[in-house]
Design an enzyme around this catalytic site. Structure first.
Site, PDB file in Angstrom:
ATOM      1  N   SER A  64       0.801  -1.229   0.000  1.00  0.00           N
ATOM      2  CA  SER A  64       0.000   0.000   0.000  1.00  0.00           C
ATOM      3  C   SER A  64       0.829   1.271   0.000  1.00  0.00           C
ATOM      4  O   SER A  64       0.312   2.341  -0.335  1.00  0.00           O
ATOM      5  CB  SER A  64      -0.948   0.016   1.203  1.00  0.00           C
ATOM      6  OG  SER A  64      -0.219  -0.098   2.420  1.00  0.00           O
TER       7      SER A  64
ATOM      8  N   ASP B 249      -4.402   7.510   8.069  1.00  0.00           N
ATOM      9  CA  ASP B 249      -5.275   6.607   8.796  1.00  0.00           C
ATOM     10  C   ASP B 249      -4.433   5.910   9.854  1.00  0.00           C
ATOM     11  O   ASP B 249      -3.345   6.395  10.190  1.00  0.00           O
ATOM     12  CB  ASP B 249      -5.995   5.629   7.850  1.00  0.00           C
ATOM     13  CG  ASP B 249      -5.031   4.763   7.029  1.00  0.00           C
ATOM     14  OD1 ASP B 249      -3.862   4.624   7.430  1.00  0.00           O
ATOM     15  OD2 ASP B 249      -5.465   4.223   5.992  1.00  0.00           O
TER      16      ASP B 249
ATOM     17  N   HIS C 216      -1.278   4.307   7.429  1.00  0.00           N
ATOM     18  CA  HIS C 216      -0.584   4.939   6.302  1.00  0.00           C
ATOM     19  C   HIS C 216      -0.262   6.412   6.536  1.00  0.00           C
ATOM     20  O   HIS C 216      -1.079   7.149   7.080  1.00  0.00           O
ATOM     21  CB  HIS C 216      -1.432   4.790   5.039  1.00  0.00           C
ATOM     22  CG  HIS C 216      -1.814   3.373   4.748  1.00  0.00           C
ATOM     23  ND1 HIS C 216      -3.036   2.847   5.103  1.00  0.00           N
ATOM     24  CD2 HIS C 216      -1.110   2.374   4.152  1.00  0.00           C
ATOM     25  CE1 HIS C 216      -3.080   1.574   4.734  1.00  0.00           C
ATOM     26  NE2 HIS C 216      -1.929   1.264   4.162  1.00  0.00           N
TER      27      HIS C 216
END
Length: 369
Positions: free
Chosen positions: A48, A343, A346
């Site tokens: 990610s 978040d 991340h």
């Protein structure tokens, strides 16, 4: 392998960045110029931290193509990036003069012209351990390599085999993974812990790293950057899972220590692999990217960098929200530039930008003609 940056130079660098920032939104400057180079494209693999939206096109809960993700991206579009704006790989692409953003390979609308300057094959939730992407139902690293081979075949049709080989030879390759192998897999599920001790599991992952790099090299990659892992014990969700109360939030040192050990082993392996590949082709440049040091420094001294919240995310409570839990109904902080994390897992765009600035010397070394 060359070593770059120190904490003191990092702090000085970021102080300069902060001084040119607005209160409401960071203005990303482009005063720095890369060395003379002939980089043809950028190719990104991993998780990610470098997925610009490939997971939009597969069936998985590890997606972020909805608000409030992308809130500070161009036109406030939630692209599938797990942040409020751009990723480090986007900043690198612009820095070397390739393109503004690195698109996801699985986007069916990409033209041959867009493909030729590079794409990302990364998939949020993936890792080096083959079990990790199975747990997340995302794209494994071997499958990402398969997609690269598919990409190569498509470009060969468009410009010919010789031109494609030249394009790949001059391209910059970035690999960023392994955090999920520890956080989602080893320390959350019991399967690998029953099979491997921690040192054994680290060696298991590093063998997969070696094999992946070797395959990239055999496909023609000669400029390869491999990112280490961050201080995992400082991720907001990890702190939440280990905190005795919501009022006592601090980094989990045992997991940070695991990250440091893994990164050290990774650097040793990359040094050895560089010597091996360099003997076969002296043009090979294989470099380690330090993520742990800069991010740890930001977390330990947030005020120096202009951050106000070092251990909670901007989305929701900031303790546990990520992916579908950070959604259009979630509370979102008014100014993400004050937060290290977007978040619970991340980084924010601003954090990614600072990380980009710290790795510029590595990028310069890789791409210099």
């Amino acid at each position: 392998m060359r070593a770059f940056s120190t904490p003191s130079t990092l702090i000085l660098l970021v102080t300069l960045i902060i001084s040119s920032s607005s209160q409401a939104q960071v203005q990303f400057g482009w005063d720095d110029k890369p060395p003379s180079n002939s980089v043809s494209a950028i190719f990104v693999f991993g998780d990610s931290t470098s997925d610009p939206g490939n997971n939009n096109y597969i069936t998985t809960t590890f997606r972020s193509n909805f608000a409030p993700y992308g809130r500070d991206f161009a036109n406030q579009v939630p692209t599938g990036r797990f942040t409020n704006g751009r990723l480090t790989s986007d900043f690198v692409a612009r820095y070397v003069g390739i393109k503004e953003y690195v698109p996801p390979y699985l986007d069916p609308t990409l033209s041959d012209e867009e493909l030729m300057t590079g794409v990302s094959f990364a998939s949020a939730g993936s890792g080096y351990d083959p079990l990790t992407p199975q747990l997340s139902r995302v794209i494994s690293l071997p499958k990402q390599l398969d997609y690269f081979r598919e990409y190569r075949a498509r470009i060969e049709v468009a410009i010919g085999k010789e031109n494609t080989a030249t394009l790949i030879d001059k391209a910059l390759f970035i690999l960023s993974a392994a955090t999920n192998d520890f956080v989602i897999n080893y320390y959350t599920m019991p399967i690998r812990r029953t099979m491997y001790s921690l040192p054994q599991y680290q060696r298991f992952l590093l063998q997969h790293v070696h094999d992946f790099i070797q395959e990239l090299w055999e496909q023609g990659a000669r400029k390869i950057a491999v990112a280490g892992i961050p201080p995992m014990g400082c991720l907001p969700i990890v702190i939440t899972m280990n905190a005795s109360s919501v009022f006592q939030r601090g980094c989990v040192e045992s997991l940070c220590s695991v990250a440091r050990d893994y990164n050290q082993l990774l650097q040793i392996q990359l040094n050895s692999h560089q010597l091996q590949l360099g003997d076969a082709d002296h043009r090979t440049r294989l470099q380690y990217i330090d993520i742990y040091g800069p991010l740890s420094t930001m977390i330990q001294a947030p005020n120096i960098f202009g951050f106000e919240e070092p251990n909670v995310g901007c989305c929701g409570t900031g303790y546990i929200e990520a992916a579908f839990m950070c959604n259009p109904g979630s509370y979102v902080c008014p100014d993400a530039s004050k937060y290290i994390f977007w978040d619970s897992i991340h980084p924010t765009e601003r954090t990614y930008y600072i990380l980009f600035k710290t790795i510029c010397p590595v990028i310069d070394f890789l791409i210099a003609d």
